[in-house]
Design an enzyme around this catalytic site. Structure first.
Site, mmCIF file in Angstrom:
data_model
loop_
_atom_site.group_PDB
_atom_site.id
_atom_site.type_symbol
_atom_site.label_atom_id
_atom_site.label_comp_id
_atom_site.label_asym_id
_atom_site.label_seq_id
_atom_site.Cartn_x
_atom_site.Cartn_y
_atom_site.Cartn_z
ATOM 1 N N GLU A 249 -0.895 63.691 38.789
ATOM 2 C CA GLU A 249 -0.031 64.726 39.359
ATOM 3 C C GLU A 249 0.833 65.285 38.257
ATOM 4 O O GLU A 249 1.130 64.586 37.289
ATOM 5 C CB GLU A 249 0.891 64.114 40.430
ATOM 6 N N LYS A 251 4.174 66.022 36.468
ATOM 7 C CA LYS A 251 5.467 65.326 36.514
ATOM 8 C C LYS A 251 6.566 66.378 36.378
ATOM 9 O O LYS A 251 6.760 66.963 35.316
ATOM 10 C CB LYS A 251 5.566 64.295 35.397
ATOM 11 N N ARG A 256 14.995 63.590 41.900
ATOM 12 C CA ARG A 256 14.185 62.962 42.941
ATOM 13 C C ARG A 256 15.001 62.835 44.215
ATOM 14 O O ARG A 256 16.166 62.446 44.166
ATOM 15 C CB ARG A 256 13.786 61.563 42.470
ATOM 16 N N GLU A 301 10.391 65.902 44.310
ATOM 17 C CA GLU A 301 11.272 66.263 43.202
ATOM 18 C C GLU A 301 11.831 67.657 43.480
ATOM 19 O O GLU A 301 11.061 68.595 43.726
ATOM 20 C CB GLU A 301 10.430 66.233 41.916
ATOM 21 N N PHE A 340 5.739 64.266 46.761
ATOM 22 C CA PHE A 340 4.665 63.453 46.182
ATOM 23 C C PHE A 340 4.338 62.201 46.978
ATOM 24 O O PHE A 340 3.374 61.507 46.657
ATOM 25 C CB PHE A 340 4.930 63.118 44.712
ATOM 26 N N ARG A 417 8.846 48.590 39.488
ATOM 27 C CA ARG A 417 8.240 49.407 38.448
ATOM 28 C C ARG A 417 6.949 48.713 38.073
ATOM 29 O O ARG A 417 6.941 47.537 37.746
ATOM 30 C CB ARG A 417 9.172 49.443 37.235
ATOM 31 N N LYS A 423 3.475 56.994 33.763
ATOM 32 C CA LYS A 423 3.894 58.342 33.345
ATOM 33 C C LYS A 423 3.447 58.614 31.915
ATOM 34 O O LYS A 423 3.307 57.697 31.091
ATOM 35 C CB LYS A 423 5.407 58.491 33.480
HETATM 36 P P1 AMP Z 1 11.120 58.654 34.681
HETATM 37 O O1 AMP Z 1 12.360 59.274 35.222
HETATM 38 O O2 AMP Z 1 10.734 59.179 33.321
HETATM 39 O O3 AMP Z 1 11.116 57.165 34.770
HETATM 40 O O4 AMP Z 1 9.925 59.130 35.641
HETATM 41 C C1 AMP Z 1 9.931 58.855 37.000
HETATM 42 C C2 AMP Z 1 10.488 60.027 37.776
HETATM 43 O O5 AMP Z 1 9.639 61.157 37.685
HETATM 44 C C3 AMP Z 1 10.549 59.786 39.265
HETATM 45 O O6 AMP Z 1 11.678 59.028 39.613
HETATM 46 C C4 AMP Z 1 10.604 61.196 39.829
HETATM 47 O O7 AMP Z 1 11.944 61.619 39.853
HETATM 48 C C5 AMP Z 1 9.916 62.036 38.767
HETATM 49 N N1 AMP Z 1 8.653 62.676 39.191
HETATM 50 C C6 AMP Z 1 8.308 63.939 38.861
HETATM 51 N N2 AMP Z 1 7.094 64.244 39.323
HETATM 52 C C7 AMP Z 1 6.631 63.162 39.987
HETATM 53 C C8 AMP Z 1 5.430 62.860 40.672
HETATM 54 N N3 AMP Z 1 4.433 63.736 40.766
HETATM 55 N N4 AMP Z 1 5.300 61.617 41.224
HETATM 56 C C9 AMP Z 1 6.307 60.710 41.115
HETATM 57 N N5 AMP Z 1 7.464 60.941 40.471
HETATM 58 C C10 AMP Z 1 7.636 62.151 39.900
#
Ligand code: AMP
Length: 590
Positions: A249, A251, A256, A301, A340, A417, A423
């Site tokens: 997907e 990102k 969020r 998001e 999502f 996690r 990611k």
């Molecule tokens: P990070 O903040 O780098 O740990 O990445 C996780 C965050 O990405 C999640 O908490 C969401 O806020 C965001 N996010 C953006 N797009 C997506 C997606 N397609 N699926 C899940 N999380 C997403």
């Protein structure tokens, strides 16, 4: 129950840094309690009187607490404020002064748990004319009747500085030890992850045992602790880890939200489970009108978009987080939600369904249009496909991609996690490391142009296993003058006169802070360091890992709690996967 018995336990907890010892102190204590006392006591261990998502704010300012102490012991407010600056904490000041005053006090009434909770509730609820004066009196009345240790904790609780270092996971360990056995620990944690309410879990376990715990389900209006992603350094690694195929997907770079949509309305929660409904009233409304069903819990998001419908950077959507002028902000900063996941639908918990089934239910349950969209998704089974999808995501102004497992095991793992979601961001592909969300634990006074300000910060990552914050770098780059000027205001409420028990550090900064503020930092690489304590022992005794050439990105991550910062385990994993050896040698100068 006497509050002094509780304060005594807090004091014992504060004097140990060992999580095992904390667990056994708490477990012994829990066994002695009446079931109805467990709930409020568990909230107090976290410095709260309700679960986080209830939004009950005690938040008394230091000045008001200084007033209450002054009023109680008959000192001037300015002398109390001076002591606070010296000792760095209103709790320590109150303890000292109440100890001096005690010999002179003739009449006092014992503080009970019930009285403390009702006074704290009154402090949280008092609003309107002279609310500050009334809050001050509630606290002062309690201080009048408290012993020195009780006074220390009362002042810490009302100012949001509880320092016992008891993480939620430690409370769960202690509950399992007191009321069940070790094997029950995952089931107890599950109950916490789906309710985000430690007090409720404790009270259920004490009152109804594991039978009660097994009945705890996802409930509308009760936020679920969010699932988080791991990271890997290349798309090839990701595909391999996912067994050759997965869903990918886009990102999105926004905020969020977890939306609870019911017949009586909609509530939006942040990833830290704060209530964000008033920041996104338009999104709440659209979600409700486009749901084809009775109720649902979804995640998505929220991303700011410009007039042409193009996505704007994260900073733009943060205008929606301000407290005032929300009507203007709704007009000035239009926002779309890209959904999502779906965790609950028409009274049913969906968290145990695999990803593809949840995704189908998500797209079937909403009329997708206007502000309400789905994340762009594709099933991917080869590296070229993955690469093309990733490039498309960047072109669409996204941060990168989220790979999601599509196997039978691909449930929604609340509060964890793991590698079911991985990611991959733009930064990884340009050979820079991904950004890290690190916690400020100390500061060094600046020199030259930065004299009289904080010039550099000691940054730490969270160790999920131990609940400790281990240092990973000294950060002095990427700050502009305005940020340096704001730093004392942001950090000083968390000043600590000595190293906080939850901080693991060999470096000694000029000022210590309780781990609270999270900053986004980029780095050039991760290397072995004799100075920093993260992943201690990784390459022999006395070696930890450090982030080299750290730089502040300009983003303060107010949406993240310190325990949601990048973990030591994540940095360790990145270190192990880093291609080649460091061209910079060891990080002795960090
Ligand atoms: P990070 O903040 O780098 O740990 O990445 C996780 C965050 O990405 C999640 O908490 C969401 O806020 C965001 N996010 C953006 N797009 C997506 C997606 N397609 N699926 C899940 N999380 C997403």
């Amino acid at each position: 129950m006497k509050f002094s018995a509780i304060a005594e336990v807090f004091d014992k907890l504060e004097s140990t840094a060992s999580r095992l010892e904390m667990t056994s102190i708490l477990a012994e204590f829990f066994k002695t309690l009446e079931p109805e006392d467990i709930k409020p006591i568990i909230y107090l261990t976290q410095g709260k009187i309700a679960p986080d998502f209830a939004g009950v704010e005690l938040g008394m300012a230091d000045r008001l607490v200084a007033k209450a102490i002054a009023f109680t012991v008959g000192e001037t407010e300015s002398s109390i404020s001076e002591m606070m600056i010296k000792l760095g904490d209103p709790g320590t000041v109150a303890e000292k002064l109440i100890a001096d005053k005690k010999q002179m006090t003739l009449f006092s009434e014992t503080l009970t748990l019930g009285r403390v909770i009702s006074s704290l509730t009154a402090i949280a609820q008092t609003e309107g004319r002279d609310s500050q004066g009334r809050k001050m009196k509630y606290l002062s009345n309690m201080l009048h009747d408290s012993d020195p240790v009780e006074a220390r904790y009362l002042c810490r609780i009302v100012t949001g500085r509880m320092r016992t270092g008891v993480a939620a996971m430690t409370v769960l360990d202690a509950l399992a030890l007191s009321f069940a056995d070790k094997d029950a620990r995952p089931e107890i944690e599950r109950a916490y992850n789906v309710t985000s309410d430690l007090g409720l879990v404790g009270a259920t376990l004490a009152g109804h045992g594991m039978a009660g715990i097994s009945k705890i389900r996802v409930k509308l209006g009760n936020p679920i602790r969010v699932m988080l992603a791991e990271r890997l350094p290349s798309l090839a690694h990701i595909l391999e880890k996912m067994g050759g195929e997965c869903a990918m997907e886009y990102k999105y770079d926004g905020i969020r939200v977890q939306a609870h949509i019911g017949p009586d309305g909609v509530k939006l929660y942040s990833r830290r489970l704060e209530d964000l409904t008033s920041n996104f009233p338009d999104i709440a409304e659209s979600l409700k009108s486009r749901l084809n069903g009775k109720d649902a819990i979804i995640e998505g998001e929220c991303v700011a978009i410009d007039k042409e419908g193009k996505m704007m950077p994260f900073q733009t959507v943060t205008h929606r987080r301000r407290k005032h002028g929300m009507d203007d902000a709704v007009n000035d900063y239009p926002v779309n939600i890209f959904m999502f996941d779906i965790l609950y639908l028409n009274g049913k918990d969906l968290t145990t369904l695999p990803y593809t089934e949840r995704r189908k239910l998500l797209s079937d349950s909403f009329s997708i249009s206007g502000k309400i969209g789905l994340t762009t998704m594709m099933l991917v089974s080869g590296p070229e496909e993955a690469e093309t999808f990733f490039e498309d995501a960047l072109r669409a102004r996204c941060e990168g991609i989220m790979a999601k497992s599509i196997g039978r095991e691909s449930v929604y793992r609340a509060g964890s996690r793991g590698f079911l979601w991985i990611k991959y961001k733009k930064d990884y592909s340009t050979n820079l490391m991904d950004s890290f969300d690190l916690v400020v634990v100390g500061a060094f006074y600046g020199m030259g142009k930065r004299a009289g300000k904080y010039g550099a910060l000691l940054m730490a990552a969270f160790n999920h296993d131990t609940g400790m914050y281990s240092t990973v770098c000294k950060l002095g780059t990427g700050f502009d003058d305005a940020f340096l000027d704001e730093l004392p205001e942001m950090l000083d409420p968390y000043k600590s006169e000595k190293r906080p028990l939850s901080v693991d550090s060999k470096m000694v900064p000029d000022v210590w802070f309780e781990p609270t503020l999270v900053l986004e930092v980029t780095g050039a690489e991760i290397s072995v360091s004799p100075i920093h304590t993260a992943a201690s022992g990784i390459e022999g005794e006395d070696s930890g890992i450090a982030i080299r050439f750290p730089r502040f990105t300009g983003r303060v991550r107010n949406d993240r709690g310190p325990d949601q910062a990048t973990t030591v385990e994540e940095i360790e994993e990145m270190y192990r996967l880093q291609p080649g050896k460091s061209e910079f040698g060891d990080a002795k100068d960090l």
